[in-house]
Scaffold this active site. Structure first.
Site, PDB file in Angstrom:
ATOM      1  N   SER A 186       0.812  -1.193   0.223  1.00  0.00           N
ATOM      2  CA  SER A 186      -0.187  -0.247   0.046  1.00  0.00           C
ATOM      3  C   SER A 186       0.395   1.533   0.205  1.00  0.00           C
ATOM      4  CB  SER A 186      -0.715  -0.319   1.608  1.00  0.00           C
ATOM      5  OG  SER A 186      -1.650  -1.090   1.133  1.00  0.00           O
TER       6      SER A 186
HETATM    7  N1  SAH Z   1      -0.859  -4.768   3.862  1.00  0.00           N
HETATM    8  C1  SAH Z   1       0.250  -5.221   2.536  1.00  0.00           C
HETATM    9  C2  SAH Z   1      -0.791  -4.761   1.397  1.00  0.00           C
HETATM   10  C3  SAH Z   1      -1.401  -6.199   0.894  1.00  0.00           C
HETATM   11  S1  SAH Z   1      -3.047  -6.117  -1.111  1.00  0.00           S
HETATM   12  C4  SAH Z   1       1.135  -4.921   3.077  1.00  0.00           C
HETATM   13  O1  SAH Z   1       1.474  -4.006   3.169  1.00  0.00           O
HETATM   14  O2  SAH Z   1       2.281  -4.870   1.851  1.00  0.00           O
HETATM   15  C5  SAH Z   1      -4.044  -6.586   0.011  1.00  0.00           C
HETATM   16  C6  SAH Z   1      -3.546  -8.402   0.078  1.00  0.00           C
HETATM   17  O3  SAH Z   1      -4.611  -9.231   0.640  1.00  0.00           O
HETATM   18  C7  SAH Z   1      -2.833  -9.213  -0.702  1.00  0.00           C
HETATM   19  O4  SAH Z   1      -1.812  -9.590  -0.654  1.00  0.00           O
HETATM   20  C8  SAH Z   1      -4.212 -10.169  -1.394  1.00  0.00           C
HETATM   21  O5  SAH Z   1      -3.341 -11.533  -1.605  1.00  0.00           O
HETATM   22  C9  SAH Z   1      -4.734 -10.164   0.548  1.00  0.00           C
HETATM   23  N2  SAH Z   1      -5.794 -11.061   0.730  1.00  0.00           N
HETATM   24  C10 SAH Z   1      -7.135 -10.854  -0.694  1.00  0.00           C
HETATM   25  N3  SAH Z   1      -8.724 -11.284   0.024  1.00  0.00           N
HETATM   26  C11 SAH Z   1      -7.684 -11.984   1.122  1.00  0.00           C
HETATM   27  C12 SAH Z   1      -8.363 -12.542   1.985  1.00  0.00           C
HETATM   28  N4  SAH Z   1      -9.715 -12.930   1.941  1.00  0.00           N
HETATM   29  N5  SAH Z   1      -7.910 -13.531   3.173  1.00  0.00           N
HETATM   30  C13 SAH Z   1      -6.395 -12.856   3.494  1.00  0.00           C
HETATM   31  N6  SAH Z   1      -5.604 -11.822   2.360  1.00  0.00           N
HETATM   32  C14 SAH Z   1      -6.209 -11.743   1.021  1.00  0.00           C
END
Ligand code: SAH
Length: 234
Positions: free
Chosen positions: A76
């Protein structure tokens, strides 16, 4: 949480030495214009964002944008990470859930400010990468779990704060159930391509919602999220 790479409680930012440090200082100045909470600013200074970015993109690590981390996912934007962390209102004693570990960056920022972080990720390769990065940085109070059949980590709740870093079509009931009384849920809600960042506060069975502005996240997939047709999997 004690990070290995940054010390200095109250020591202030180190003077810029090279272009990496100058870029980081620029990122921190931008965040300071929008985020007031001192502890959040300390956390943003303590966690080196470049450690969470793929090696080929490290030169962009301190720009205020999301960056690809593989599997169609992104780390993010740093300002959004700071705003979500501020909205979670952490004092140091909380148990926090993050949904969407991705690179582990948001988890490390939360872990700096809370007692314990549980973070769940559905993509195995990202989970393993985040675990390795967090371990390397000495973040010992964040646990990366694989996403199970129910959204979040129902067996580990209740949580004082829940930060969701992927976009949901609605506020998921499963996460409200994992929120402690007076707990804060920070979540982007809206369409796949454009959302509103919401702060949902629970008081008994009542929920108060406040908008923190527009945002754009990758979709939350599976139960409580969007259908998985164009999402990756573990
Ligand atoms: N917080 C992260 C950004 C993540 S992007 C950082 O600081 O880098 C969002 C993430 O959510 C992705 O890696 C995706 O695989 C995950 N995601 C999507 N749906 C999900 C679910 N139902 N449960 C857990 N993770 C999920």
């Amino acid at each position: 949480m004690r990070l290995r790479l940054r010390g200095g409680n109250g020591a202030g930012p180190a003077p810029p030495r090279d272009s990496r440090d100058r870029a980081e200082a620029r990122m921190l100045r931008l965040i300071r214009r929008h985020v007031r909470d001192r502890r959040v600013l300390d956390a943003m200074r303590a966690v080196p964002r470049d450690a969470f970015v793929p090696p080929g993109l490290r030169h962009q690590a301190f720009e205020d944008g999301a960056l690809p981390i593989g599997r169609g996912q992104t780390i993010s934007q740093p300002l959004i990470v700071a705003m979500m962390t501020e909205a979670a209102a952490l004092d140091g004693d909380e148990r926090v859930l993050e949904v969407g570990t991705g690179s582990g960056y948001q988890a490390a920022v939360l872990a700096y400010l809370a007692r314990e972080v549980v973070t769940v990720e559905r993509v195995g390769a990202l989970r393993r990468g985040a675990r390795a990065t967090l371990r390397r940085l000495g973040v010992h109070n964040a646990r990366c779990l694989s996403a199970g059949p129910v959204l979040g980590a129902p067996g580990d709740g209740p949580f004082d704060a829940i930060v969701v870093t992927a976009a949901a079509p609605e506020v998921p009931e499963a996460l409200v159930r994992q929120l402690a009384d007076r707990g804060r849920l920070v979540i982007p809600v809206g369409r796949r391509t454009q959302q509103e960042l919401l702060l949902v506060t629970r008081r008994g069975e009542r929920l108060r919602r406040r908008s923190l502005g527009g945002c754009r996240f990758v979709p939350l997939l599976g139960p409580g999220g969007f259908s998985e047709e164009d999402g990756g999997s573990s």
